[in-house]
Motif scaffolding. Structure first.
Motif, PDB file in Angstrom:
ATOM      1  N   GLY A   1       0.781  -1.230   0.000  1.00  0.00           N
ATOM      2  CA  GLY A   1       0.000   0.000   0.000  1.00  0.00           C
ATOM      3  C   GLY A   1       0.810   1.276   0.000  1.00  0.00           C
ATOM      4  N   GLY A   2       2.121   1.169  -0.124  1.00  0.00           N
ATOM      5  CA  GLY A   2       2.966   2.356  -0.122  1.00  0.00           C
ATOM      6  C   GLY A   2       3.349   2.786  -1.530  1.00  0.00           C
ATOM      7  N   ASN A   3       4.069   3.888  -1.619  1.00  0.00           N
ATOM      8  CA  ASN A   3       4.532   4.409  -2.913  1.00  0.00           C
ATOM      9  C   ASN A   3       5.885   5.071  -2.677  1.00  0.00           C
ATOM     10  OD1 ASN A   3       4.656   5.137  -5.579  1.00  0.00           O
ATOM     11  ND2 ASN A   3       3.382   6.967  -5.329  1.00  0.00           N
ATOM     12  N   GLY A   4       6.942   4.326  -2.975  1.00  0.00           N
ATOM     13  CA  GLY A   4       8.280   4.789  -2.621  1.00  0.00           C
ATOM     14  C   GLY A   4       8.953   5.631  -3.684  1.00  0.00           C
ATOM     15  N   LYS A   5       9.964   6.379  -3.262  1.00  0.00           N
ATOM     16  CA  LYS A   5      10.780   7.205  -4.150  1.00  0.00           C
ATOM     17  C   LYS A   5      11.754   6.314  -4.923  1.00  0.00           C
ATOM     18  CE  LYS A   5      13.278  10.746  -5.661  1.00  0.00           C
ATOM     19  NZ  LYS A   5      12.810  11.701  -6.684  1.00  0.00           N
ATOM     20  N   GLU A   6      11.776   6.463  -6.248  1.00  0.00           N
ATOM     21  CA  GLU A   6      12.692   5.688  -7.066  1.00  0.00           C
ATOM     22  C   GLU A   6      14.051   6.375  -7.154  1.00  0.00           C
ATOM     23  OE1 GLU A   6      11.388   4.520 -10.902  1.00  0.00           O
ATOM     24  OE2 GLU A   6       9.472   3.703 -10.200  1.00  0.00           O
ATOM     25  N   ILE A   7      15.097   5.572  -7.245  1.00  0.00           N
ATOM     26  CA  ILE A   7      16.453   6.083  -7.453  1.00  0.00           C
ATOM     27  C   ILE A   7      16.746   6.004  -8.946  1.00  0.00           C
ATOM     28  CG2 ILE A   7      18.895   5.800  -6.899  1.00  0.00           C
ATOM     29  CD1 ILE A   7      17.960   4.220  -4.394  1.00  0.00           C
ATOM     30  N   GLU A   8      17.158   7.101  -9.539  1.00  0.00           N
ATOM     31  CA  GLU A   8      17.453   7.102 -10.970  1.00  0.00           C
ATOM     32  C   GLU A   8      18.646   6.192 -11.258  1.00  0.00           C
ATOM     33  OE1 GLU A   8      17.845  10.992 -12.659  1.00  0.00           O
ATOM     34  OE2 GLU A   8      16.191  11.804 -11.464  1.00  0.00           O
ATOM     35  N   ASP A   9      18.616   5.557 -12.424  1.00  0.00           N
ATOM     36  CA  ASP A   9      19.650   4.581 -12.789  1.00  0.00           C
ATOM     37  C   ASP A   9      21.054   5.173 -12.781  1.00  0.00           C
ATOM     38  OD1 ASP A   9      17.735   2.639 -13.063  1.00  0.00           O
ATOM     39  OD2 ASP A   9      17.607   2.778 -15.252  1.00  0.00           O
ATOM     40  N   GLN A  10      21.180   6.466 -13.081  1.00  0.00           N
ATOM     41  CA  GLN A  10      22.503   7.085 -13.135  1.00  0.00           C
ATOM     42  C   GLN A  10      23.194   7.106 -11.771  1.00  0.00           C
ATOM     43  OE1 GLN A  10      22.547  11.448 -13.641  1.00  0.00           O
ATOM     44  NE2 GLN A  10      20.312  11.409 -13.384  1.00  0.00           N
ATOM     45  N   PHE A  11      22.429   6.888 -10.707  1.00  0.00           N
ATOM     46  CA  PHE A  11      23.015   6.896  -9.362  1.00  0.00           C
ATOM     47  C   PHE A  11      23.220   5.483  -8.804  1.00  0.00           C
ATOM     48  CE2 PHE A  11      20.594  10.975  -9.556  1.00  0.00           C
ATOM     49  CZ  PHE A  11      21.705  11.824  -9.577  1.00  0.00           C
ATOM     50  N   LYS A  12      22.924   4.457  -9.599  1.00  0.00           N
ATOM     51  CA  LYS A  12      23.096   3.075  -9.149  1.00  0.00           C
ATOM     52  C   LYS A  12      24.373   2.491  -9.754  1.00  0.00           C
ATOM     53  CE  LYS A  12      18.062   2.404  -9.273  1.00  0.00           C
ATOM     54  NZ  LYS A  12      16.989   1.705 -10.006  1.00  0.00           N
ATOM     55  N   PHE A  13      25.152   1.820  -8.931  1.00  0.00           N
ATOM     56  CA  PHE A  13      26.412   1.232  -9.386  1.00  0.00           C
ATOM     57  C   PHE A  13      26.501  -0.216  -8.907  1.00  0.00           C
ATOM     58  CE2 PHE A  13      26.970   5.777  -9.166  1.00  0.00           C
ATOM     59  CZ  PHE A  13      27.665   6.077 -10.343  1.00  0.00           C
ATOM     60  N   ASP A  14      26.401  -1.118  -9.867  1.00  0.00           N
ATOM     61  CA  ASP A  14      26.463  -2.554  -9.569  1.00  0.00           C
ATOM     62  C   ASP A  14      27.935  -2.962  -9.508  1.00  0.00           C
ATOM     63  OD1 ASP A  14      26.145  -5.238  -9.307  1.00  0.00           O
ATOM     64  OD2 ASP A  14      24.891  -5.517 -11.069  1.00  0.00           O
ATOM     65  N   LEU A  15      28.463  -3.187  -8.304  1.00  0.00           N
ATOM     66  CA  LEU A  15      29.898  -3.435  -8.142  1.00  0.00           C
ATOM     67  C   LEU A  15      30.377  -4.665  -8.913  1.00  0.00           C
ATOM     68  CD1 LEU A  15      32.553  -2.537  -7.007  1.00  0.00           C
ATOM     69  CD2 LEU A  15      32.001  -3.683  -4.849  1.00  0.00           C
ATOM     70  N   PRO A  16      29.688  -5.833  -8.857  1.00  0.00           N
ATOM     71  CA  PRO A  16      30.178  -6.970  -9.643  1.00  0.00           C
ATOM     72  C   PRO A  16      30.159  -6.704 -11.146  1.00  0.00           C
ATOM     73  CG  PRO A  16      28.039  -7.461  -8.657  1.00  0.00           C
ATOM     74  CD  PRO A  16      28.550  -6.216  -8.008  1.00  0.00           C
ATOM     75  N   GLU A  17      29.240  -5.870 -11.630  1.00  0.00           N
ATOM     76  CA  GLU A  17      29.230  -5.497 -13.042  1.00  0.00           C
ATOM     77  C   GLU A  17      30.500  -4.715 -13.377  1.00  0.00           C
ATOM     78  OE1 GLU A  17      28.020  -4.861 -17.000  1.00  0.00           O
ATOM     79  OE2 GLU A  17      27.253  -6.258 -15.495  1.00  0.00           O
ATOM     80  N   ASN A  18      30.875  -3.785 -12.494  1.00  0.00           N
ATOM     81  CA  ASN A  18      32.086  -2.994 -12.717  1.00  0.00           C
ATOM     82  C   ASN A  18      33.341  -3.861 -12.639  1.00  0.00           C
ATOM     83  OD1 ASN A  18      30.493  -0.711 -12.964  1.00  0.00           O
ATOM     84  ND2 ASN A  18      30.761  -0.082 -10.845  1.00  0.00           N
TER      85      ASN A  18
END
Length: 279
Positions: free
Chosen positions: A132-149
């Motif tokens: 029942g909630g509605n959360g704030k999304e984090i834009e993809d430009q601020f996400k860093f997948d360490l194993p991907e890097n």
């Protein structure tokens, strides 16, 4: 083959640039990890989020959101929580989490494989919407997948998956403490067994492990399960990078070049003298 080797160095540079970006913005970088129920035997229901830990690299403080903390806040008996109560406690936990996200939405969020609707930021958001909630999304430009890097830098076979997964295997390789850290299925079982403290400690430990891995990579000291040849490739440029990044090989290379130069100097002088004589 040449194109592939060139792409290898391009990928490595891209990965290193991302690590350098995080290093320069350390005060605005967060490490996040979370635990959830097992993905199996839920009869189509999405797994419940059980614990979220976030470490601020700027001040080294860790923020924790968990069902077992909410239970204590609301004076619930941990041994006898019903499904309805779990829904309520999970919703309160996620409400606090998304309030934190709203305040830090433009920070860098470093994570470990949190990239889809099964396990990731989207999965957390979906659980909150279901409740029942509605959360704030984090834009993809601020996400860093360490194993991907790390995959870009070292190839995606930088660490074995068995027996404990890449994260814990990489921790052991680099002598990073994995005390209290559980593999995924053991975390899910801990929740089923109502061993909430054990689950919380595992999530917290994994945040510390991710932070330590990132720190080692920033210092070029991370040990991985990939050969130098695979990391750099077999092009002349790749070989030069291998030599340049190993002081022993660089010293040997310098001595060889110096020796060749010294040996060639008399020949060059002789040729030069002969040429002048002819003039």
């Amino acid at each position: 083959m040449g194109i592939f080797q060139s792409e290898r160095l391009d990928d490595r540079k891209k990965g290193r640039d991302i690590i350098e970006k995080l290093k320069k913005s350390n005060s605005k970088t967060l490490i996040i990890h979370y635990s959830c129920e097992s993905f199996f035997n839920l009869e189509g229901r999405t797994p419940r989020i059980t614990s979220i830990c976030i470490k601020n690299r700027g001040n080294n403080l860790t923020k924790t959101f968990s069902i077992h903390l909410q239970a204590q806040f609301y004076k619930k008996d941990l041994c006898c929580i019903t499904d309805i109560e779990n829904d309520f406690l999970e919703k309160q936990m996620l409400k606090e989490f998304f309030e934190f996200v709203k305040r830090h939405s433009t920070h860098n969020w470093v994570h470990w494989n949190m990239r889809n609707s099964s396990y990731g930021f989207e999965a957390i958001g979906n659980r909150y919407r279901i409740l029942g909630g509605n959360g704030k999304e984090i834009e993809d430009q601020f996400k860093f997948d360490l194993p991907e890097n790390l995959g870009l830098i070292y190839t995606y076979n930088f660490e074995k998956h068995k027996p404990s997964g890449q994260l814990l295997n990489l921790a052991k390789r680099n002598k990073i403490s994995d005390r209290d850290a559980l593999i995924g299925k053991d975390e899910a079982k801990s929740f089923e067994d109502r061993d909430y403290l054990k689950l919380h400690m595992s999530t917290s430990r994994k945040v510390e492990i991710i932070d330590r891995i990132l720190t080692l990579e920033e210092k070029n000291k991370l040990k991985v399960n990939a050969s130098i040849i695979k990391i750099y490739g077999l092009t002349p440029t790749g070989i030069f990078e291998i030599v340049r990044n190993n002081w022993i090989l660089f010293l040997i290379w310098s001595l060889i070049v110096g020796f060749i130069g010294a040996a060639a100097e008399p020949i060059i002088q002789f040729i030069s003298g002969t040429s002048n004589f002819g003039n």
